[in-house]
Scaffold this motif. Structure first.
Motif, PDB file in Angstrom:
ATOM      1  N   THR A 140       0.825  -1.352   0.039  1.00  0.00           N
ATOM      2  CA  THR A 140       0.047  -0.141   0.063  1.00  0.00           C
ATOM      3  C   THR A 140       0.806   1.220  -0.010  1.00  0.00           C
ATOM      4  N   GLU A 141       0.370   2.309  -0.308  1.00  0.00           N
ATOM      5  CA  GLU A 141       1.132   3.798  -0.097  1.00  0.00           C
ATOM      6  C   GLU A 141       1.399   3.792   1.179  1.00  0.00           C
ATOM      7  N   GLN A 142       0.642   3.598   2.206  1.00  0.00           N
ATOM      8  CA  GLN A 142       1.210   3.671   3.559  1.00  0.00           C
ATOM      9  C   GLN A 142       2.393   2.606   3.951  1.00  0.00           C
ATOM     10  N   GLY A 143       2.328   1.627   3.367  1.00  0.00           N
ATOM     11  CA  GLY A 143       3.624   0.784   3.578  1.00  0.00           C
ATOM     12  C   GLY A 143       4.696   1.072   2.904  1.00  0.00           C
ATOM     13  N   GLN A 144       4.621   1.620   1.718  1.00  0.00           N
ATOM     14  CA  GLN A 144       5.778   2.175   1.027  1.00  0.00           C
ATOM     15  C   GLN A 144       6.372   3.347   1.578  1.00  0.00           C
ATOM     16  N   GLN A 145       5.786   4.080   2.368  1.00  0.00           N
ATOM     17  CA  GLN A 145       5.987   5.127   3.154  1.00  0.00           C
ATOM     18  C   GLN A 145       6.783   4.846   4.420  1.00  0.00           C
ATOM     19  N   ALA A 146       6.343   3.464   4.978  1.00  0.00           N
ATOM     20  CA  ALA A 146       6.997   3.000   6.042  1.00  0.00           C
ATOM     21  C   ALA A 146       8.164   2.478   5.671  1.00  0.00           C
ATOM     22  N   PHE A 147       8.071   1.963   4.468  1.00  0.00           N
ATOM     23  CA  PHE A 147       9.430   0.992   4.281  1.00  0.00           C
ATOM     24  C   PHE A 147      10.554   2.213   4.030  1.00  0.00           C
ATOM     25  N   LYS A 148      10.018   3.322   3.314  1.00  0.00           N
ATOM     26  CA  LYS A 148      11.025   4.284   2.816  1.00  0.00           C
ATOM     27  C   LYS A 148      11.726   4.973   4.227  1.00  0.00           C
ATOM     28  N   ALA A 149      10.853   5.056   5.344  1.00  0.00           N
ATOM     29  CA  ALA A 149      11.158   5.593   6.548  1.00  0.00           C
ATOM     30  C   ALA A 149      11.845   4.696   7.375  1.00  0.00           C
ATOM     31  N   ARG A 150      11.879   3.261   6.965  1.00  0.00           N
ATOM     32  CA  ARG A 150      12.380   2.283   7.651  1.00  0.00           C
ATOM     33  C   ARG A 150      11.828   2.128   9.215  1.00  0.00           C
ATOM     34  N   SER A 151      10.522   1.933   9.214  1.00  0.00           N
ATOM     35  CA  SER A 151       9.612   1.996  10.119  1.00  0.00           C
ATOM     36  C   SER A 151      10.012   0.747  10.908  1.00  0.00           C
ATOM     37  N   ALA A 152       9.763   0.661  12.271  1.00  0.00           N
ATOM     38  CA  ALA A 152       9.956  -0.499  13.106  1.00  0.00           C
ATOM     39  C   ALA A 152       8.974  -1.375  12.882  1.00  0.00           C
ATOM     40  N   GLN A 153       7.872  -1.004  11.995  1.00  0.00           N
ATOM     41  CA  GLN A 153       6.954  -1.828  11.589  1.00  0.00           C
ATOM     42  C   GLN A 153       7.397  -2.794  10.636  1.00  0.00           C
ATOM     43  N   LEU A 154       8.415  -2.433   9.934  1.00  0.00           N
ATOM     44  CA  LEU A 154       9.180  -3.180   8.794  1.00  0.00           C
ATOM     45  C   LEU A 154      10.386  -3.551   9.153  1.00  0.00           C
ATOM     46  N   ALA A 155      10.758  -4.073  10.337  1.00  0.00           N
ATOM     47  CA  ALA A 155      12.063  -4.366  10.874  1.00  0.00           C
ATOM     48  C   ALA A 155      12.294  -5.756  10.544  1.00  0.00           C
ATOM     49  N   GLY A 156      13.708  -6.003  10.151  1.00  0.00           N
ATOM     50  CA  GLY A 156      14.158  -7.421   9.904  1.00  0.00           C
ATOM     51  C   GLY A 156      13.518  -8.259   9.095  1.00  0.00           C
ATOM     52  N   LYS A 157      13.087  -9.471   9.468  1.00  0.00           N
ATOM     53  CA  LYS A 157      12.493 -10.287   8.622  1.00  0.00           C
ATOM     54  C   LYS A 157      11.167  -9.721   7.802  1.00  0.00           C
ATOM     55  N   LEU A 158      10.322  -8.961   8.559  1.00  0.00           N
ATOM     56  CA  LEU A 158       9.206  -8.270   7.948  1.00  0.00           C
ATOM     57  C   LEU A 158       9.586  -7.485   6.796  1.00  0.00           C
ATOM     58  N   ARG A 159      10.708  -6.908   6.579  1.00  0.00           N
ATOM     59  CA  ARG A 159      11.160  -6.171   5.677  1.00  0.00           C
ATOM     60  C   ARG A 159      11.471  -7.016   4.550  1.00  0.00           C
ATOM     61  N   SER A 160      12.266  -8.150   4.596  1.00  0.00           N
ATOM     62  CA  SER A 160      12.649  -9.080   3.343  1.00  0.00           C
ATOM     63  C   SER A 160      11.059  -9.755   2.971  1.00  0.00           C
ATOM     64  N   ALA A 161      10.129  -9.970   3.833  1.00  0.00           N
ATOM     65  CA  ALA A 161       8.940 -10.405   3.405  1.00  0.00           C
ATOM     66  C   ALA A 161       8.236  -9.225   2.424  1.00  0.00           C
ATOM     67  N   TYR A 162       8.029  -8.036   3.259  1.00  0.00           N
ATOM     68  CA  TYR A 162       7.403  -7.046   2.414  1.00  0.00           C
ATOM     69  C   TYR A 162       7.729  -6.959   1.138  1.00  0.00           C
ATOM     70  N   LEU A 163       9.066  -6.895   0.743  1.00  0.00           N
ATOM     71  CA  LEU A 163       9.687  -6.783  -0.413  1.00  0.00           C
ATOM     72  C   LEU A 163       9.215  -7.603  -1.545  1.00  0.00           C
ATOM     73  N   LEU A 164       8.935  -8.917  -1.042  1.00  0.00           N
ATOM     74  CA  LEU A 164       8.414 -10.010  -1.843  1.00  0.00           C
ATOM     75  C   LEU A 164       7.136  -9.861  -2.530  1.00  0.00           C
ATOM     76  N   PHE A 165       6.129  -9.165  -1.659  1.00  0.00           N
ATOM     77  CA  PHE A 165       4.653  -8.744  -2.158  1.00  0.00           C
ATOM     78  C   PHE A 165       4.576  -7.920  -3.270  1.00  0.00           C
ATOM     79  N   ASP A 166       4.254  -8.604  -4.667  1.00  0.00           N
ATOM     80  CA  ASP A 166       4.399  -7.734  -5.782  1.00  0.00           C
ATOM     81  C   ASP A 166       3.277  -7.995  -6.537  1.00  0.00           C
ATOM     82  N   GLY A 167       1.865  -8.460  -5.869  1.00  0.00           N
ATOM     83  CA  GLY A 167       1.048  -8.832  -6.655  1.00  0.00           C
ATOM     84  C   GLY A 167       0.915 -10.099  -7.450  1.00  0.00           C
ATOM     85  N   GLN A 168       2.222 -10.488  -7.702  1.00  0.00           N
ATOM     86  CA  GLN A 168       2.253 -11.861  -8.546  1.00  0.00           C
ATOM     87  C   GLN A 168       2.451 -13.239  -7.574  1.00  0.00           C
TER      88      GLN A 168
END
Length: 149
Positions: free
Chosen positions: A8-36
């Protein structure tokens, strides 16, 4: 578990801001969600990191990931273009752009970063000509339809 999720747009902002919500293993998993990739595909790919279904559910609950909505079959491309807002066009085109640039491997790394950095329709439309040049007209058609049709 076979659902397709997109950033989501909110997720992309959190990713760019290196939010704690997307720390460590979650950051790696988040990158893989591409709609495919399905949730199951991402869980398999991140199995070694210890990502669980509960982790992915938490990302979805936080609004960082959303289910990809299929387009109604009865909508014709011309009618669809009139109905879609720039935000909807971005939502539809973003996973396609990520998939196209992701297939380029290391040679498309910078282009993929540009796509990941495009947080809105205008930014993604600005990167589109570079994607077309890199992947060729035939592969670009679906992205062109999603962005401009």
């Amino acid at each position: 578990m076979n659902a397709l999720l997109i950033k989501t747009e909110q997720g992309q902002q959190a990713f760019k801001a290196r939010s704690a919500q997307l720390a460590g293993k979650l950051r790696s998993a988040y990158l893989l969600f591409d709609g495919q990739r399905t949730v199951q595909d991402v869980l398999k790919a991140t199995q070694g990191l210890g990502v669980t279904l509960q982790d992915i559910d938490a990302l979805q609950q936080a609004g960082l990931l959303a289910a990809m909505q299929p387009l109604p079959a009865e909508l014709e491309p011309v009618a669809l273009a009139k109905l879609r807002t720039p935000q909807e066009r971005y939502r539809d085109a973003y996973p396609l752009a990520v998939a196209l640039t992701g297939k380029l491997g290391l040679s498309g790394f910078r282009l993929n970063l540009s796509v990941e950095g495009a947080t809105g329709y205008e930014a993604l439309a600005a990167v589109a000509p570079k994607i077309k040049e890199a992947v060729g007209q035939q592969a670009y058609v679906s992205l062109e339809q999603a962005l401009f049709a």
